[in-house]
Design a protein around this motif. Structure first.
Motif, PDB file in Angstrom:
ATOM      1  N   ASN A  85     -22.401 -50.243-115.833  1.00 21.27           N
ATOM      2  CA  ASN A  85     -22.781 -48.888-115.343  1.00 21.27           C
ATOM      3  C   ASN A  85     -21.892 -48.450-114.183  1.00 21.27           C
ATOM      4  O   ASN A  85     -22.401 -47.745-113.345  1.00 21.27           O
ATOM      5  N   LEU A  86     -20.460 -48.300-114.684  1.00 28.42           N
ATOM      6  CA  LEU A  86     -19.612 -47.900-113.641  1.00 28.42           C
ATOM      7  C   LEU A  86     -19.360 -46.477-113.973  1.00 28.42           C
ATOM      8  O   LEU A  86     -19.147 -46.251-115.052  1.00 28.42           O
ATOM      9  N   SER A  87     -19.001 -45.802-112.972  1.00 31.22           N
ATOM     10  CA  SER A  87     -19.059 -44.121-113.275  1.00 31.22           C
ATOM     11  C   SER A  87     -17.463 -43.829-113.484  1.00 31.22           C
ATOM     12  O   SER A  87     -16.420 -44.670-112.797  1.00 31.22           O
ATOM     13  N   VAL A  88     -17.085 -42.933-114.281  1.00 27.37           N
ATOM     14  CA  VAL A  88     -15.776 -42.701-114.505  1.00 27.37           C
ATOM     15  C   VAL A  88     -15.190 -42.112-113.209  1.00 27.37           C
ATOM     16  O   VAL A  88     -15.889 -41.124-112.562  1.00 27.37           O
ATOM     17  N   ALA A  89     -13.882 -42.366-113.157  1.00 24.68           N
ATOM     18  CA  ALA A  89     -13.151 -42.007-112.025  1.00 24.68           C
ATOM     19  C   ALA A  89     -12.059 -41.088-112.341  1.00 24.68           C
ATOM     20  O   ALA A  89     -11.654 -41.232-113.382  1.00 24.68           O
ATOM     21  N   ASP A  90     -11.865 -40.140-111.414  1.00 25.01           N
ATOM     22  CA  ASP A  90     -10.302 -39.250-111.533  1.00 25.01           C
ATOM     23  C   ASP A  90      -9.120 -40.074-111.317  1.00 25.01           C
ATOM     24  O   ASP A  90      -9.252 -41.317-110.524  1.00 25.01           O
ATOM     25  N   VAL A  91      -8.009 -39.989-112.171  1.00 27.97           N
ATOM     26  CA  VAL A  91      -6.681 -40.699-111.733  1.00 27.97           C
ATOM     27  C   VAL A  91      -6.332 -40.288-110.412  1.00 27.97           C
ATOM     28  O   VAL A  91      -6.307 -39.165-110.037  1.00 27.97           O
ATOM     29  N   PRO A  92      -6.026 -41.324-109.494  1.00 26.18           N
ATOM     30  CA  PRO A  92      -5.448 -41.100-108.096  1.00 26.18           C
ATOM     31  C   PRO A  92      -4.228 -40.393-108.331  1.00 26.18           C
ATOM     32  O   PRO A  92      -3.438 -40.812-109.151  1.00 26.18           O
ATOM     33  N   ASP A 135       2.104 -28.393-116.125  1.00 30.32           N
ATOM     34  CA  ASP A 135       1.208 -27.991-114.957  1.00 30.32           C
ATOM     35  C   ASP A 135      -0.021 -28.954-114.909  1.00 30.32           C
ATOM     36  O   ASP A 135      -0.927 -28.901-116.097  1.00 30.32           O
ATOM     37  N   PRO A 136      -0.325 -29.807-113.932  1.00 29.40           N
ATOM     38  CA  PRO A 136      -1.776 -30.414-114.112  1.00 29.40           C
ATOM     39  C   PRO A 136      -3.029 -29.490-114.068  1.00 29.40           C
ATOM     40  O   PRO A 136      -4.003 -30.073-114.673  1.00 29.40           O
ATOM     41  N   MET A 137      -3.085 -28.283-113.888  1.00 34.97           N
ATOM     42  CA  MET A 137      -3.901 -27.231-114.081  1.00 34.97           C
ATOM     43  C   MET A 137      -4.522 -27.320-115.594  1.00 34.97           C
ATOM     44  O   MET A 137      -5.462 -27.217-115.972  1.00 34.97           O
ATOM     45  N   TYR A 138      -3.421 -27.475-116.514  1.00 32.61           N
ATOM     46  CA  TYR A 138      -3.664 -27.536-118.085  1.00 32.61           C
ATOM     47  C   TYR A 138      -4.272 -28.909-118.610  1.00 32.61           C
ATOM     48  O   TYR A 138      -4.805 -28.893-119.620  1.00 32.61           O
ATOM     49  N   LEU A 139      -4.417 -29.944-117.685  1.00 28.11           N
ATOM     50  CA  LEU A 139      -4.831 -31.278-118.092  1.00 28.11           C
ATOM     51  C   LEU A 139      -6.193 -31.380-117.559  1.00 28.11           C
ATOM     52  O   LEU A 139      -6.800 -30.699-116.642  1.00 28.11           O
ATOM     53  N   SER A 140      -7.399 -31.814-118.692  1.00 26.12           N
ATOM     54  CA  SER A 140      -8.606 -31.843-118.205  1.00 26.12           C
ATOM     55  C   SER A 140      -8.933 -32.996-117.109  1.00 26.12           C
ATOM     56  O   SER A 140      -8.232 -34.041-117.178  1.00 26.12           O
ATOM     57  N   SER A 141      -9.742 -32.713-116.372  1.00 26.17           N
ATOM     58  CA  SER A 141     -10.100 -33.585-115.186  1.00 26.17           C
ATOM     59  C   SER A 141     -11.437 -34.615-115.915  1.00 26.17           C
ATOM     60  O   SER A 141     -11.590 -35.552-115.088  1.00 26.17           O
ATOM     61  N   THR A 142     -11.962 -34.094-116.526  1.00 28.16           N
ATOM     62  CA  THR A 142     -13.237 -34.942-117.342  1.00 28.16           C
ATOM     63  C   THR A 142     -12.756 -36.136-118.101  1.00 28.16           C
ATOM     64  O   THR A 142     -13.457 -36.815-118.399  1.00 28.16           O
ATOM     65  N   LEU A 167      -8.571 -46.286-118.983  1.00 27.26           N
ATOM     66  CA  LEU A 167      -9.832 -45.876-118.788  1.00 27.26           C
ATOM     67  C   LEU A 167      -9.787 -46.174-117.028  1.00 27.26           C
ATOM     68  O   LEU A 167      -9.330 -46.925-116.540  1.00 27.26           O
ATOM     69  N   TRP A 168     -10.491 -45.204-116.239  1.00 31.86           N
ATOM     70  CA  TRP A 168     -10.532 -45.311-114.872  1.00 31.86           C
ATOM     71  C   TRP A 168     -11.980 -45.184-114.540  1.00 31.86           C
ATOM     72  O   TRP A 168     -12.753 -44.323-114.972  1.00 31.86           O
ATOM     73  N   TYR A 169     -12.273 -46.310-113.647  1.00 34.31           N
ATOM     74  CA  TYR A 169     -13.612 -46.276-113.429  1.00 34.31           C
ATOM     75  C   TYR A 169     -13.864 -46.602-111.640  1.00 34.31           C
ATOM     76  O   TYR A 169     -12.831 -47.137-110.997  1.00 34.31           O
ATOM     77  N   GLN A 170     -14.962 -46.071-110.998  1.00 34.36           N
ATOM     78  CA  GLN A 170     -14.981 -46.343-109.677  1.00 34.36           C
ATOM     79  C   GLN A 170     -15.837 -47.591-109.551  1.00 34.36           C
ATOM     80  O   GLN A 170     -16.775 -47.832-109.927  1.00 34.36           O
ATOM     81  N   LEU A 171     -15.254 -48.597-109.000  1.00 36.40           N
ATOM     82  CA  LEU A 171     -15.797 -49.993-108.559  1.00 36.40           C
ATOM     83  C   LEU A 171     -16.546 -50.007-107.510  1.00 36.40           C
ATOM     84  O   LEU A 171     -17.601 -50.569-107.238  1.00 36.40           O
ATOM     85  N   LYS A 172     -15.870 -49.585-106.322  1.00 32.89           N
ATOM     86  CA  LYS A 172     -16.541 -49.419-104.955  1.00 32.89           C
ATOM     87  C   LYS A 172     -16.070 -48.158-104.534  1.00 32.89           C
ATOM     88  O   LYS A 172     -15.436 -47.329-105.295  1.00 32.89           O
ATOM     89  N   LYS A 173     -16.586 -47.996-102.963  1.00 28.90           N
ATOM     90  CA  LYS A 173     -16.263 -46.691-102.506  1.00 28.90           C
ATOM     91  C   LYS A 173     -14.762 -46.092-102.630  1.00 28.90           C
ATOM     92  O   LYS A 173     -14.463 -45.372-103.028  1.00 28.90           O
ATOM     93  N   ASN A 174     -13.923 -47.109-102.418  1.00 28.41           N
ATOM     94  CA  ASN A 174     -12.510 -46.720-102.371  1.00 28.41           C
ATOM     95  C   ASN A 174     -11.785 -47.673-103.075  1.00 28.41           C
ATOM     96  O   ASN A 174     -10.607 -48.062-102.772  1.00 28.41           O
ATOM     97  N   THR A 175     -12.187 -48.136-104.093  1.00 29.13           N
ATOM     98  CA  THR A 175     -11.597 -49.150-105.162  1.00 29.13           C
ATOM     99  C   THR A 175     -11.991 -48.574-106.513  1.00 29.13           C
ATOM    100  O   THR A 175     -13.057 -48.449-106.707  1.00 29.13           O
ATOM    101  N   GLN A 176     -10.818 -48.602-107.327  1.00 24.65           N
ATOM    102  CA  GLN A 176     -10.977 -48.072-108.825  1.00 24.65           C
ATOM    103  C   GLN A 176     -10.418 -49.222-109.705  1.00 24.65           C
ATOM    104  O   GLN A 176      -9.682 -50.005-109.126  1.00 24.65           O
TER     105      GLN A 176
END
Length: 193
Positions: A74-81, A98-105, A118-127
């Motif tokens: 049940n890890l939430s998907v995270a944005d690429v740092p 341009d990063p604007m053309y790339l999907s953030s979802t 795949l990018w997931y949020q493991l903890k508050k400041n850890t991906q």
């Protein structure tokens, strides 16, 4: 000029403040450049220290990994740092995109070789960054490989919190087995240095 008194053995000595702080040189072209470089260094330091810690796990099958990390853990998907995003952009030579053309979802990221990540949020400041490339284990077992023990300890804590079936095979280097929804055995292994 401003006079600053200095009292020493009942004598008052006045110094010119301007002699110690040359205001004219601070506002010169060279002084302004030095101040701009110092401000840039401070901004970079703040950016890099606020960036999340990223652990990378190499897996045998990205779709099985997606089901495991999103479904079971049940890890939430995270944005690429940003520091990863711009590094990949420089490596691939796609600075014109341009990063604007790339999907953030999306959870896919550009990598060398065209693979997905795949990018997931493991903890508050850890991906957690999941990439393909690990070989299958014994009896075609799914294998998730990591170089950092702390990462696997965090995943093991998550497995224990979700009350999933697991078995620790070895403590150093850490190696444990866990079953997913479809009863597939996933081997989580720390790569020894």
């Amino acid at each position: 000029m401003m006079l600053i008194p200095l009292i020493k053995s009942n004598l008052v000595i006045f110094y010119y403040f301007g002699a110690f702080l040359p205001i004219d040189s601070i506002f010169s072209t060279q002084g302004i450049m030095v101040m701009l470089l110092a401000a840039y260094a401070l901004a970079m330091w703040m950016f890099l220290t606020s960036a999340p810690k990223v652990y990378t796990i190499m897996v045998s099958d990205l779709e099985v990994a997606r089901q495991f990390y999103e479904g079971l853990l049940n890890l939430s998907v995270a944005d690429v740092p940003l520091h990863y995003y711009y590094n990949y952009e420089q490596v691939l030579g796609t600075s014109g995109v341009d990063p604007m053309y790339l999907s953030s979802t999306t959870t896919t990221t550009p990598r060398l070789g065209g693979g997905e990540g795949l990018w997931y949020q493991l903890k508050k400041n850890t991906q957690l960054h999941i990439i393909s490339g690990a070989s299958y284990g014994h009896k075609n077992r799914q294998r998730h490989v990591c170089f950092e023990r702390q990462c696997l300890e965090e995943v093991l804590l998550r497995v224990q919190a979700r009350r999933l079936r697991y078995k620790i095979r070895r403590d150093k280097p850490l190696n444990f087995l866990v079953k997913d929804i479809e009863e597939r055995v996933i081997e989580m292994a720390e790569v020894a240095d």
